[in-house]
Scaffold this active site. Structure first.
Site, PDB file in Angstrom:
ATOM      1  N   PHE A 141     -12.632 121.575  30.335  1.00  0.00           N
ATOM      2  CA  PHE A 141     -13.101 121.673  28.954  1.00  0.00           C
ATOM      3  C   PHE A 141     -11.919 122.023  28.069  1.00  0.00           C
ATOM      4  O   PHE A 141     -11.314 123.085  28.206  1.00  0.00           O
ATOM      5  CB  PHE A 141     -14.212 122.713  28.759  1.00  0.00           C
ATOM      6  CG  PHE A 141     -14.708 122.703  27.341  1.00  0.00           C
ATOM      7  CD1 PHE A 141     -15.669 121.782  26.948  1.00  0.00           C
ATOM      8  CD2 PHE A 141     -14.184 123.557  26.387  1.00  0.00           C
ATOM      9  CE1 PHE A 141     -16.097 121.727  25.615  1.00  0.00           C
ATOM     10  CE2 PHE A 141     -14.612 123.501  25.053  1.00  0.00           C
ATOM     11  CZ  PHE A 141     -15.576 122.584  24.673  1.00  0.00           C
ATOM     12  N   ASP A 226      -3.802 125.473  29.182  1.00  0.00           N
ATOM     13  CA  ASP A 226      -4.827 125.757  28.170  1.00  0.00           C
ATOM     14  C   ASP A 226      -5.442 127.121  28.455  1.00  0.00           C
ATOM     15  O   ASP A 226      -6.316 127.268  29.301  1.00  0.00           O
ATOM     16  CB  ASP A 226      -5.894 124.659  28.174  1.00  0.00           C
ATOM     17  CG  ASP A 226      -6.959 124.889  27.099  1.00  0.00           C
ATOM     18  OD1 ASP A 226      -6.991 125.997  26.517  1.00  0.00           O
ATOM     19  OD2 ASP A 226      -7.770 123.973  26.855  1.00  0.00           O
ATOM     20  N   LYS A 255      -9.294 131.025  20.279  1.00  0.00           N
ATOM     21  CA  LYS A 255     -10.371 131.998  20.446  1.00  0.00           C
ATOM     22  C   LYS A 255      -9.955 133.436  20.114  1.00  0.00           C
ATOM     23  O   LYS A 255      -9.895 133.779  18.952  1.00  0.00           O
ATOM     24  CB  LYS A 255     -10.980 131.872  21.844  1.00  0.00           C
ATOM     25  CG  LYS A 255     -11.739 130.550  21.979  1.00  0.00           C
ATOM     26  CD  LYS A 255     -12.726 130.510  23.127  1.00  0.00           C
ATOM     27  CE  LYS A 255     -13.593 129.262  23.035  1.00  0.00           C
ATOM     28  NZ  LYS A 255     -13.406 128.284  24.095  1.00  0.00           N
TER      29      LYS A 255
HETATM   30  C1  LIG Z   1     -13.237 126.794  23.717  1.00  0.00           C
HETATM   31  C2  LIG Z   1     -12.137 126.061  24.377  1.00  0.00           C
HETATM   32  C3  LIG Z   1     -11.401 125.050  23.712  1.00  0.00           C
HETATM   33  C4  LIG Z   1     -11.778 124.546  22.340  1.00  0.00           C
HETATM   34  O1  LIG Z   1     -11.720 125.504  21.357  1.00  0.00           O
HETATM   35  P1  LIG Z   1     -12.500 125.271  19.964  1.00  0.00           P
HETATM   36  O2  LIG Z   1     -12.015 126.384  19.095  1.00  0.00           O
HETATM   37  O3  LIG Z   1     -13.960 125.331  20.261  1.00  0.00           O
HETATM   38  O4  LIG Z   1     -12.097 123.922  19.458  1.00  0.00           O
HETATM   39  C5  LIG Z   1     -10.320 124.488  24.359  1.00  0.00           C
HETATM   40  N1  LIG Z   1      -9.988 124.863  25.604  1.00  0.00           N
HETATM   41  C6  LIG Z   1     -10.684 125.805  26.284  1.00  0.00           C
HETATM   42  C7  LIG Z   1     -10.239 126.183  27.656  1.00  0.00           C
HETATM   43  C8  LIG Z   1     -11.787 126.416  25.715  1.00  0.00           C
HETATM   44  O5  LIG Z   1     -12.493 127.317  26.398  1.00  0.00           O
END
Ligand SMILES: *Cc1c(COP(=O)(O)O)cnc(C)c1O
Length: 397
Positions: A141, A226, A255
């Protein structure tokens, strides 16, 4: 004030149905606790998907926001602002990277990392423009934009959204051999989460991240890490790659970076990589805005000053040990690192989640069968005990 029921009806009427929120309205919040319009309280065990590492309305972050709000909130990047330099400096210290590029959401930061990798591939590695390949993992994700869902293997996230961005290959998460086999002379980057959050808190086999690092180095491929969900202490380390003493080429952060107040994201990398951008080649109106920088700066100060990695590690172990005492034959696995914990059932978990909410614990199932528990890192041991009593009674009922 409208009741929860009225608010939910009103919200559902006009909003696109791209989410299916639980039947709870959060009207106000403080720390770990959130409250509905009827004044009932809940433990927040989701923390806005780990954006709330500091708890709701952390007083120092709120104070930093208020102070900056009264000076200037948005300048655009057409001009300098007085906070961006400090934000860069702090994030550079924290990541050990020489350069930073600020955006707003996680998906934008992932996009930025992909663009960086393609440019680096062309400018530095010498891959012909248009031939650059990026390798991602199954069940990843990384967000919701078209290029980001071009890497997704989740049919619900992709259906009807084609055509997709080309130049992407998918390999199995946790399989280093598959990664090496997928690399060609045109491969510019490999992107992965160190722990797959949305997939259900999936931990790779031990040694995987180290092997990924070795393979990427050997083949001159950028390792994009990520840490949008795992970063800033969530897993008991500042960044989850530290568990294997691995240094990625590009950190993707978001986040919790925004302190639970503003959307703030960024990528961090060394000069050799991030200097591929020249004026006009990439940007964002809100990226690097002074209000976002001010809250992020305070958030980073707190994470270091209060040793959040240690807090998450110790509280996570305490919480996980308790969860392991729950007797329910339908629980097939309890796993995680720090305060990112997944409880996997052999059946859909939705019924349990609804009961947890009724009992006063906010959580959500991910990929049907796994409940993720990721409370704010400021949660007290007493609060863990209280929330656990509810969780135990629901899961053992
Ligand atoms: C939540 C998330 C994203 C995307 O972040 P948004 O602010 O919702 O666009 C990307 N990578 C990971 C691992 C995430 O958990």
């Amino acid at each position: 004030m409208l009741s929860s029921k009225q608010i939910i009806e009103k919200t559902k009427k006009i909003g696109a149905a791209n989410y299916k929120p639980k039947d709870v309205v959060i009207e106000h919040a403080s720390g770990v606790m959130v409250y509905n319009p009827e004044g009932e309280q809940f433990f927040d065990m989701l923390s806005a998907y780990s954006a709330h590492n500091f708890g709701h309305l952390h007083p120092e972050i709120v104070a930093a926001a208020k102070e900056q709000r009264d000076k200037v909130t948005l300048t655009s990047r057409a001009f300098h602002n007085a906070v961006l330099g400090d934000f860069y400096e702090r994030l550079s210290q924290l990541t050990g990277k020489e350069m930073v590029l600020p955006m707003n959401t996680g998906a934008e930061a992932v996009e930025t990392a992909l663009k960086t990798a393609r440019r680096w591939g062309n400018f530095v590695k010498g891959v012909p423009d248009g031939q650059q390949e990026i390798i991602a993992c199954g069940n990843n994700f990384h967000g919701r934009t078209i290029s980001v869902i071009s890497m997704s293997t989740d049919e619900t996230a992709r259906k009807g959204f084609g055509p997709f961005t080309p130049g992407i290959k998918i390999v199995k998460f946790g399989d280093a051999r598959a990664l090496e086999d997928a690399i060609t002379e045109n491969t510019v980057a490999f992107i992965a989460e160190p722990i797959q959050g949305e997939a259900g808190v999936i931990l790779p086999p031990e040694g995987y991240l180290k092997k990924v690092r070795e393979i990427c180095t050997k083949h001159n491929v950028l390792y994009i890490d990520d840490e949008v969900q795992t970063g800033f202490a969530r897993t008991g380390r500042m960044f989850a790659v530290e568990y294997e003493a691995v240094v990625p080429d590009i950190f993707v952060l978001g986040k919790a970076l925004g302190g639970g107040i503003m959307p703030v994201s960024a990528i961090a990398a060394d000069r050799e990589i991030l200097s591929v951008f020249e004026p006009g080649s990439h940007g964002s109106t809100f990226g690097g805005n002074p209000l976002g920088c001010a809250v992020a700066l305070k958030a980073m100060d707190i994470v270091i000053r209060d040793n959040y990695p240690k807090l998450a590690l110790e509280k996570g172990k305490y919480f996980m040990d308790k969860l392991r005492t729950i007797r329910n034959p339908k629980i097939i696995d309890i796993r995680g690192k720090g305060l990112l914990i997944g409880v996997e059932f052999c059946c859909p978990a939705e019924g349990y989640v609804n009961e947890l909410i009724r009992g006063g614990v906010l959580a959500k199932e991910t990929h049907e069968r796994t409940i993720r528990f990721a409370p704010p890192i400021i949660i007290t041991y007493e609060q863990i005990d209280k929330a656990f009593e509810i969780i135990k009674s629901v899961l053992e009922a």
